[in-house]
Motif scaffolding. Structure first.
Motif, short mmCIF file in Angstrom:
data_model
loop_
_atom_site.label_atom_id
_atom_site.label_comp_id
_atom_site.label_asym_id
_atom_site.label_seq_id
_atom_site.Cartn_x
_atom_site.Cartn_y
_atom_site.Cartn_z
N ILE A 326 0.81 -1.40 0.14
CA ILE A 326 -0.27 -0.11 0.18
C ILE A 326 1.13 1.18 -0.34
O ILE A 326 1.64 1.11 0.73
CB ILE A 326 -0.71 0.07 1.27
CG1 ILE A 326 -2.05 -0.65 1.53
CG2 ILE A 326 -1.73 1.19 1.64
CD1 ILE A 326 -2.53 -1.78 2.51
N PRO A 327 0.40 2.03 -1.13
CA PRO A 327 1.60 3.73 -0.82
C PRO A 327 1.12 3.95 0.32
O PRO A 327 0.06 3.79 0.73
CB PRO A 327 0.81 3.57 -2.58
CG PRO A 327 -0.11 3.67 -2.90
CD PRO A 327 -0.11 2.06 -1.81
N GLU A 328 2.14 4.61 0.58
CA GLU A 328 2.00 6.17 2.17
C GLU A 328 2.40 7.40 1.10
O GLU A 328 3.13 7.47 0.31
CB GLU A 328 3.40 5.18 2.72
CG GLU A 328 3.17 6.06 3.76
CD GLU A 328 3.77 5.67 5.50
OE1 GLU A 328 3.58 4.59 6.09
OE2 GLU A 328 4.57 6.31 4.82
N LEU A 331 1.36 13.01 4.46
CA LEU A 331 0.36 15.31 5.01
C LEU A 331 1.55 15.69 6.66
O LEU A 331 1.43 15.26 7.35
CB LEU A 331 -1.21 14.41 5.21
CG LEU A 331 -1.66 14.15 3.80
CD1 LEU A 331 -3.88 13.63 4.15
CD2 LEU A 331 -1.38 14.49 2.58
N SER A 332 0.71 17.10 6.24
CA SER A 332 1.53 17.88 6.86
C SER A 332 -0.10 18.44 7.81
O SER A 332 -1.14 18.65 7.76
CB SER A 332 1.61 18.88 6.88
OG SER A 332 2.41 20.01 7.07
N THR A 333 0.42 18.27 9.61
CA THR A 333 -0.45 18.56 10.38
C THR A 333 -0.85 20.07 9.88
O THR A 333 -2.19 20.10 10.74
CB THR A 333 0.48 18.33 12.21
OG1 THR A 333 2.02 18.61 11.75
CG2 THR A 333 0.20 16.94 11.97
N ALA A 334 0.36 21.04 9.53
CA ALA A 334 -0.35 21.88 9.75
C ALA A 334 -2.03 22.51 8.24
O ALA A 334 -2.16 23.01 8.58
CB ALA A 334 0.79 22.92 8.59
N THR A 387 -5.60 10.76 11.31
CA THR A 387 -4.54 10.47 11.60
C THR A 387 -3.80 9.69 11.04
O THR A 387 -3.60 9.06 10.40
CB THR A 387 -5.75 8.82 12.75
OG1 THR A 387 -6.54 7.75 12.17
CG2 THR A 387 -6.27 10.29 13.66
N ASP A 388 -2.51 9.34 11.69
CA ASP A 388 -1.54 8.44 11.49
C ASP A 388 -2.25 7.20 10.84
O ASP A 388 -1.97 6.17 11.38
CB ASP A 388 -0.58 8.76 12.00
CG ASP A 388 1.15 8.09 11.40
OD1 ASP A 388 1.31 9.03 10.86
OD2 ASP A 388 1.40 7.09 12.26
N GLY A 389 -1.92 6.79 9.36
CA GLY A 389 -2.14 5.53 8.93
C GLY A 389 -3.59 5.44 8.19
O GLY A 389 -4.40 4.02 8.33
N LEU A 390 -4.16 6.30 8.31
CA LEU A 390 -5.17 6.62 8.15
C LEU A 390 -5.54 6.04 6.34
O LEU A 390 -5.01 6.50 5.61
CB LEU A 390 -6.29 8.02 7.83
CG LEU A 390 -7.61 8.24 7.04
CD1 LEU A 390 -8.39 7.16 8.02
CD2 LEU A 390 -7.62 9.39 6.89
N MET A 391 -6.47 5.52 6.25
CA MET A 391 -6.99 4.27 5.33
C MET A 391 -7.46 5.05 4.32
O MET A 391 -9.03 5.53 4.66
CB MET A 391 -7.42 2.95 4.50
CG MET A 391 -6.10 1.72 5.11
SD MET A 391 -5.02 1.52 4.52
CE MET A 391 -5.90 0.84 2.60
N LEU A 392 -7.57 5.25 2.62
CA LEU A 392 -8.25 5.72 1.39
C LEU A 392 -7.95 5.58 0.54
O LEU A 392 -7.21 4.39 -0.01
CB LEU A 392 -7.67 7.38 1.63
CG LEU A 392 -7.65 8.25 3.05
CD1 LEU A 392 -6.79 9.65 2.23
CD2 LEU A 392 -9.23 8.84 3.17
N ALA A 403 0.32 9.28 6.19
CA ALA A 403 1.80 8.89 7.25
C ALA A 403 1.10 10.55 8.04
O ALA A 403 1.72 11.43 6.81
CB ALA A 403 2.80 9.01 6.80
N LEU A 404 1.50 11.10 9.04
CA LEU A 404 1.39 12.75 8.97
C LEU A 404 2.25 12.91 10.06
O LEU A 404 3.46 12.04 10.71
CB LEU A 404 0.21 12.66 10.36
CG LEU A 404 -1.33 12.62 10.19
CD1 LEU A 404 -2.14 12.96 11.23
CD2 LEU A 404 -1.34 13.97 9.04
#
Length: 407
Positions: A326-328, A331-334, A387-392, A403-404
Motif C-alpha cells: 500500500i503506497p504511503e 500529509l502535514s499537520t499544518a 490520523t496516522d495510518g488512515l486508509m483512503l 503518514a502525518l
C-alpha cells in the motif's frame, strides 16, 4: 539435427502471419534448405530509437525464435545508421532524428532485452553502419540510381503526405533504400516484419536480384493492437505491456485486454495450441485472460512468478481484498483544521484525485472510502479526522495510507 518436413515447418511459420510474399518461393527455399542441409538466413532489422521494448515488438522476434528452433539462422540488424534517418513507415510526419551516441546506447539496451526472446548465442548480430559508414558519395549515388522517385511515392505513407502537401524530406526517402540494401549485405532468404513493411521487402528483392542474389521472401505479421483494442500497441499511446515490467504489472494490464482481442494475443504472443485457445475462448472471459497472462508472463519470468501474479490479482482486484504493498502519502499537520480535513480536500491532498472537483465526483458516485472498514464519505465536505495510518480509497485500484508529519 535434420530439418523437419517442410509441411511441419510451414505449420509453425504460418501461425500468426498475415501474409507471406511470395509463399511459393518460401516453400521452394525450405525444400532446398532441407535437401542441402543449409539453414535459411532470416533477417529482422531493429532501429534502436527508444530503450523499452513492449509485446508488440516481440511479435516478429517470437517468429524469429521459431525459425531458430526449426534450425535456421537468425540475423538481427541493428539499424544504427537507418535510425539516424528514422523509419517513416506508417507515419504522416517526419520522425525526430537521434545522435549516433543515443542510438548506440539504445542498441546495447535493446540487445539485453532481446535476450529474453531470442537465443542470442545462436543469433548473428550486425550493425548496418558497418557498410553504410564505408560508402563514398559515389557509392550512395550508385545505390540511389537503382530506385525511382515514382517507386518511392507508391509507399502509402509518402503517398498520403504528398497528396496532403506535407513535407517529405530527401533523407526520409533514403530509409527504404537503406533497409532494402541491408538484405543484400546479409544475403537474406527471409525478412520478418509488419504488414506496413511490404514496400521495403519488395524493394529488397529487386536489389538482391540486381546483385545476382535470390530474392528474399517477406513474412509479415499483423500489427498487435494495444490495451485499447483499436490502435497499435505503443508507449506514446500508453496502451502497451512492456517486456521488462514486473509480473504483477503485466497481469493487471492483461486483465484490461478487450475480449475480442484475446485470440490475436494468444496467436501472436504464445505457443498455446489453437484448439486449446478455442476452448479457452468458449469459457469465461476472466479465466481466459488469466490463462493468457500466465502463458505470456511465463515466457519472460518463471511459471511460479506468473502463478503468484495471477493469485495476487484474484485477491486484490478480482475479490477486492487489500493489496500487499500500500503506497504511503505524507500529509502535514499544518494542513489540518482541528485534526480534520473536508473529504474532497483530503482525497486531493493525498493524490488519489487530481482536483477537488474530481474528488467531489468520486464521492457523489459512492466510489470513495476511508478507514480500515472502508466507510463511504457522506458528502464532499464531510470533516474527516485524519490520523496516522488512515486508509483512503478511490475506486478499487487507487488507495493509500496516510503518514502525518508535524510541522
Amino acid at each position: 539435427m535434420p530439418f523437419a518436413p517442410v509441411t511441419d515447418q510451414l505449420a509453425v511459420i504460418r501461425r500468426g502471419i498475415e501474409e507471406i510474399v511470395p509463399e511459393s518461393e518460401l516453400v521452394e527455399k525450405l525444400e532446398r534448405s532441407r535437401e542441402t542441409d543449409t539453414p535459411l538466413r532470416v533477417k529482422y532489422g531493429i532501429d534502436p530509437t527508444g530503450i523499452d521494448l513492449h509485446l508488440g515488438h516481440t511479435v516478429p522476434m517470437r517468429k524469429m525464435r521459431q525459425f531458430q528452433e526449426l534450425g535456421h539462422q537468425a540475423v538481427i540488424i541493428i539499424g544504427n545508421y537507418t535510425a539516424l534517418v528514422g523509419d517513416p513507415s506508417g507515419r504522416d510526419e517526419t520522425r525526430a532524428r537521434l545522435t549516433i551516441e543515443q542510438v548506440e546506447a539504445n542498441a546495447v539496451d535493446y540487445l539485453g532485452q532481446l535476450d529474453r526472446v531470442l537465443d542470442l548465442e545462436r543469433t548473428e548480430v550486425v550493425r548496418n553502419g558497418d557498410w553504410f559508414s564505408a560508402m563514398s558519395f559515389q557509392d550512395t549515388l550508385e545505390l540511389t540510381s537503382k530506385v525511382t522517385v515514382a517507386q518511392l511515392l507508391t509507399r502509402d505513407d509518402f503517398s498520403k503526405r504528398y497528396k496532403a502537401e506535407s513535407p517529405i524530406y530527401l533523407h526520409e526517402c533514403l530509409y527504404p533504400v537503406m533497409q532494402a540494401w541491408d538484405s543484400v549485405e546479409v544475403r537474406a532468404d527471409v525478412e520478418l516484419g509488419g504488414t506496413e513493411q511490404l514496400y521495403s521487402f519488395m524493394l529488397a528483392r529487386d536489389l538482391q536480384k540486381n546483385q545476382g542474389q535470390p530474392g528474399q521472401v517477406g513474412v509479415m505479421s499483423p500489427i498487435l493492437v494495444g490495451l485499447d483494442g483499436q490502435r497499435r500497441m505503443g508507449k506514446s499511446l500508453d496502451n502497451y505491456i512492456g517486456i521488462a515490467e514486473p509480473p504483477y504489472e503485466k497481469m493487471k494490464k492483461f486483465m484490461q485486454v478487450p475480449d475480442d482481442c484475446m485470440r490475436m494475443y494468444f496467436e501472436l504472443l504464445t505457443d498455446v495450441p489453437l484448439e486449446e485457445v478455442d476452448s479457452l475462448l468458449a469459457g469465461h472471459p476472466k479465466e481466459c485472460k488469466l490463462a493468457l497472462a500466465r502463458a505470456v508472463i511465463t515466457e519472460y519470468h518463471s511459471a511460479q512468478e506468473a502463478l503468484e501474479a495471477a493469485d495476487r490479482w484474484q485477491r486484490e482486484i478480482g475479490e477486492g481484498r487489500r493489496p500487499e504493498d500500500i503506497p504511503e502519502v505524507t500529509l502535514s499537520t499544518a494542513d489540518l483544521q482541528d485534526g480534520c480535513l473536508p473529504a474532497a480536500r483530503l482525497l486531493q491532498l493525498a493524490g488519489l484525485c487530481g482536483s477537488t472537483s474530481e474528488a467531489r465526483r468520486a464521492i457523489a458516485q459512492g466510489g470513495a472510502y476511508f478507514g480500515e472498514d472502508k466507510q463511504r464519505f457522506d458528502s464532499h465536505d464531510t470533516p474527516v479526522t485524519v490520523t496516522d495510518g488512515l486508509m483512503l480509497w478511490v475506486g478499487k485500484k487507487r488507495l493509500c495510507r496516510v503518514a502525518l508529519e508535524n510541522n
